[in-house]
Write a protein that holds these residues in place. Sequence first.
Motif, short mmCIF file in Angstrom:
data_model
loop_
_atom_site.label_atom_id
_atom_site.label_comp_id
_atom_site.label_asym_id
_atom_site.label_seq_id
_atom_site.Cartn_x
_atom_site.Cartn_y
_atom_site.Cartn_z
N GLU A 115 0.83 -1.21 0.00
CA GLU A 115 0.00 0.00 0.00
C GLU A 115 0.86 1.26 0.00
OE1 GLU A 115 -2.41 -0.58 3.44
OE2 GLU A 115 -3.95 -1.73 2.35
N ALA A 116 2.01 1.20 0.70
CA ALA A 116 2.90 2.37 0.74
C ALA A 116 3.45 2.69 -0.64
CB ALA A 116 4.04 2.11 1.73
N VAL A 117 3.87 1.66 -1.37
CA VAL A 117 4.40 1.87 -2.72
C VAL A 117 3.28 2.32 -3.66
CG1 VAL A 117 5.52 0.77 -4.69
CG2 VAL A 117 6.25 0.21 -2.37
N GLN A 118 2.07 1.78 -3.47
CA GLN A 118 0.93 2.20 -4.29
C GLN A 118 0.63 3.68 -4.08
OE1 GLN A 118 -2.06 -0.93 -3.20
NE2 GLN A 118 -2.55 -0.85 -5.38
N SER A 119 0.70 4.12 -2.83
CA SER A 119 0.38 5.51 -2.51
C SER A 119 1.39 6.48 -3.14
CB SER A 119 0.35 5.72 -0.99
OG SER A 119 1.64 5.53 -0.44
N MET A 120 2.59 5.95 -3.43
CA MET A 120 3.60 6.79 -4.07
C MET A 120 3.56 6.68 -5.58
SD MET A 120 6.90 6.42 -1.51
CE MET A 120 6.90 4.63 -1.49
N GLY A 121 2.52 6.02 -6.09
CA GLY A 121 2.34 5.92 -7.54
C GLY A 121 3.06 4.74 -8.18
N GLY A 122 3.45 3.78 -7.38
CA GLY A 122 4.16 2.63 -7.92
C GLY A 122 3.24 1.75 -8.75
N THR A 139 6.43 -2.48 -10.67
CA THR A 139 7.33 -1.91 -9.67
C THR A 139 7.11 -2.57 -8.31
OG1 THR A 139 7.39 0.23 -10.79
CG2 THR A 139 8.03 0.19 -8.47
N LYS A 157 10.06 -4.40 -6.57
CA LYS A 157 10.66 -3.70 -5.45
C LYS A 157 10.16 -4.16 -4.08
CE LYS A 157 13.11 -0.72 -7.92
NZ LYS A 157 14.59 -0.68 -7.88
#
Length: 223
Positions: free
Chosen positions: A122-129, A133, A137
């Motif tokens: 969810e953290a990577v999704q929130s950064m637009g990943g 990715t 990652k």
Amino acid sequence: MSWSQMQPLLTQGTIDTLYMVLWATVVSVLGGLPLGILLVLTDKGGLLQNRPVNKVVGVIVNIGRSLPFIILLIALIPFTKLVVGTFIGPTAMIVPLAIGAIPFFARLVETAIREVDHGLVEAVQSMGGSVPTIIRKVLLPQALPSLVAGTTTTVIVLVGYSAMAGAVGGEGLGSKAVTYGYQRFDTAFMLVTVAVLIVLVTLAQLIGDGVIRLLARRGRTAS
């Protein structure tokens, strides 16, 4: 049979077994890894939720896992001959070995990926990943120790499969055990062959455990 007579047979059988197991493992990882990831991504709540695709892939994997290897080996003879040109010998046996292990490894991959903390995703999704990715990652790096453990388990299973394949023209230690141990009633040769198989399995487990411990130490150092 004396040791001097056993040695060349055991050496060739071990080389053939390692050859079959090595290449079957490579193909199994290349085939099972994307299948396992797809099972997670297309499941309910997944990044690529698609229940029909998930069900179809799940059924295919379950069918592959449920077939006894000896039956799969015989059923795949026409396909093996089409791919390799023959259905006997170490190279030919790589085909059924890999096909038998791919669904097994796919389920291990699925389990490993599901263990990854969803908060990281969810953290990577929130950064637009993007999905690629996140896979590259987050999912694969976080699940790496479990993936190594799954690969180790797959190698051990393939050693057993290769012994069965040896009884149907696949060469390797299984073939030597049947030809010289069972059919010629040479108990000593049979016991030595079993001992070699145990050593191979033990070495595979030790190497896998060593890699997992190394990854764990690197993880603690990084954190």
